[in-house]
Design a protein around this motif. Sequence first.
Motif, short mmCIF file in Angstrom:
data_model
loop_
_atom_site.label_atom_id
_atom_site.label_comp_id
_atom_site.label_asym_id
_atom_site.label_seq_id
_atom_site.Cartn_x
_atom_site.Cartn_y
_atom_site.Cartn_z
N TYR A 88 -7.17 -8.47 7.91
CA TYR A 88 -7.81 -7.27 7.39
C TYR A 88 -9.25 -7.17 7.88
CZ TYR A 88 -9.69 -3.93 4.04
OH TYR A 88 -10.32 -2.85 3.47
N ASN A 89 -10.00 -8.25 7.76
CA ASN A 89 -11.41 -8.24 8.13
C ASN A 89 -11.64 -8.05 9.62
OD1 ASN A 89 -12.35 -8.54 5.51
ND2 ASN A 89 -12.31 -10.76 5.62
N LYS A 90 -10.71 -8.46 10.45
CA LYS A 90 -10.89 -8.38 11.91
C LYS A 90 -10.16 -7.18 12.53
CE LYS A 90 -12.00 -13.16 12.49
NZ LYS A 90 -13.07 -13.44 13.39
N SER A 91 -9.68 -6.26 11.69
CA SER A 91 -8.93 -5.11 12.19
C SER A 91 -9.50 -3.82 11.60
CB SER A 91 -7.45 -5.23 11.83
OG SER A 91 -6.92 -6.43 12.33
N PRO A 92 -10.47 -3.21 12.26
CA PRO A 92 -11.09 -1.99 11.72
C PRO A 92 -10.07 -0.88 11.43
CG PRO A 92 -12.32 -2.79 13.62
CD PRO A 92 -11.08 -3.63 13.52
N TYR A 93 -9.01 -0.81 12.21
CA TYR A 93 -8.01 0.24 11.97
C TYR A 93 -7.29 0.04 10.65
CZ TYR A 93 -4.62 -3.22 13.77
OH TYR A 93 -3.86 -4.34 13.96
N LEU A 94 -7.20 -1.20 10.15
CA LEU A 94 -6.59 -1.45 8.84
C LEU A 94 -7.55 -1.06 7.73
CD1 LEU A 94 -4.85 -4.92 9.37
CD2 LEU A 94 -3.81 -2.64 9.40
N LYS A 95 -8.83 -1.32 7.93
CA LYS A 95 -9.82 -0.97 6.91
C LYS A 95 -9.90 0.54 6.71
CE LYS A 95 -12.86 -4.94 7.09
NZ LYS A 95 -14.23 -5.40 7.26
N ALA A 96 -9.61 1.30 7.76
CA ALA A 96 -9.69 2.76 7.69
C ALA A 96 -8.48 3.38 6.98
CB ALA A 96 -9.81 3.34 9.10
N LEU A 97 -7.42 2.62 6.81
CA LEU A 97 -6.20 3.14 6.17
C LEU A 97 -6.39 3.36 4.67
CD1 LEU A 97 -3.36 0.93 7.67
CD2 LEU A 97 -3.36 3.43 7.57
N PRO A 98 -5.63 4.31 4.10
CA PRO A 98 -5.57 4.36 2.65
C PRO A 98 -4.95 3.04 2.16
CG PRO A 98 -4.45 6.26 3.63
CD PRO A 98 -4.83 5.33 4.73
N LYS A 99 -5.47 2.51 1.07
CA LYS A 99 -4.96 1.24 0.55
C LYS A 99 -4.27 1.47 -0.78
CE LYS A 99 -8.96 -0.40 2.39
NZ LYS A 99 -8.88 0.72 3.21
N VAL A 100 -3.16 0.76 -0.95
CA VAL A 100 -2.42 0.82 -2.20
C VAL A 100 -2.23 -0.60 -2.71
CG1 VAL A 100 -1.23 2.98 -1.64
CG2 VAL A 100 -0.17 0.80 -1.02
N LYS A 101 -1.97 -0.70 -4.00
CA LYS A 101 -1.71 -1.99 -4.61
C LYS A 101 -0.58 -1.84 -5.61
CE LYS A 101 -5.36 -1.26 -8.03
NZ LYS A 101 -6.67 -1.73 -8.51
N ILE A 102 -0.03 -2.98 -5.97
CA ILE A 102 1.03 -2.99 -6.97
C ILE A 102 0.47 -3.59 -8.25
CG2 ILE A 102 3.06 -2.99 -5.48
CD1 ILE A 102 2.93 -6.00 -5.37
N GLU A 103 0.94 -3.10 -9.36
CA GLU A 103 0.56 -3.68 -10.63
C GLU A 103 1.81 -4.28 -11.24
OE1 GLU A 103 -1.41 -0.77 -13.07
OE2 GLU A 103 -3.34 -1.26 -12.15
N THR A 104 1.73 -5.58 -11.49
CA THR A 104 2.89 -6.26 -12.03
C THR A 104 2.44 -7.44 -12.87
OG1 THR A 104 4.96 -7.38 -11.49
CG2 THR A 104 3.12 -7.73 -9.98
N SER A 105 3.27 -7.80 -13.81
CA SER A 105 3.02 -9.01 -14.59
C SER A 105 3.94 -10.13 -14.10
CB SER A 105 3.26 -8.73 -16.08
OG SER A 105 4.60 -8.30 -16.27
N ALA A 106 4.70 -9.85 -13.06
CA ALA A 106 5.63 -10.85 -12.51
C ALA A 106 4.86 -12.07 -12.00
CB ALA A 106 6.45 -10.24 -11.38
N GLN A 107 5.39 -13.22 -12.29
CA GLN A 107 4.82 -14.47 -11.78
C GLN A 107 5.59 -14.88 -10.54
OE1 GLN A 107 2.08 -16.24 -13.12
NE2 GLN A 107 1.89 -14.27 -14.15
N SER A 108 4.91 -15.43 -9.59
CA SER A 108 5.54 -15.83 -8.33
C SER A 108 6.48 -17.01 -8.54
CB SER A 108 4.47 -16.20 -7.30
OG SER A 108 5.09 -16.60 -6.10
N ILE A 109 7.65 -16.92 -7.93
CA ILE A 109 8.58 -18.06 -7.92
C ILE A 109 8.38 -18.87 -6.64
CG2 ILE A 109 10.30 -16.87 -9.32
CD1 ILE A 109 11.97 -16.66 -6.62
#
Length: 157
Positions: A88-109
């Motif tokens: 992410y930090n080394k790719s300016p084209y990624l920083k320019a994208l709209p960003k989305v996130k997920i909201e979950t209470s799921a714990q990683s297995i």
Amino acid sequence: MNIILLTHQREVSKKTNTGALVVEELGTKASVVVWERTNPDHKVLQHIEKGTAALLYPTEDSQVVSKESDFETYIVLDGTWQEAQKMYNKSPYLKALPKVKIETSAQSIYQLRRNQRQNGLCTAESVIELLKAKGSSTAADQLQSKLIEFVANVEKN
């Protein structure tokens, strides 16, 4: 909905990489693109230029994914948390994208690697939550089953 796994080079050959499960389960709706710092993939750039792609990456200004999110393509960084942050930090084209996130209470297995981020999900778990948020619960459940089987098999070996 399409998913592009922008995969760190080190992940490609790792037996613990869950991105392969995503492609195996979702078929043509998912693809792997190996990230190159100085040579962005033309397919990824085309999706960005069309304005229909979003990056699944948690930042303060990321929007929560929902059924109403109208992106055609979701780009998911496939690597360790440290690798994903570097990509992410080394790719300016990624920083320019709209960003989305997920909201979950799921714990990683997924406990197959050290230095994992608390409350962090692996690539497959992130895609599972993305699918759920977009209303594709059948695909999410099928991928979840594959992940459970995968983790159990890797832990045995």
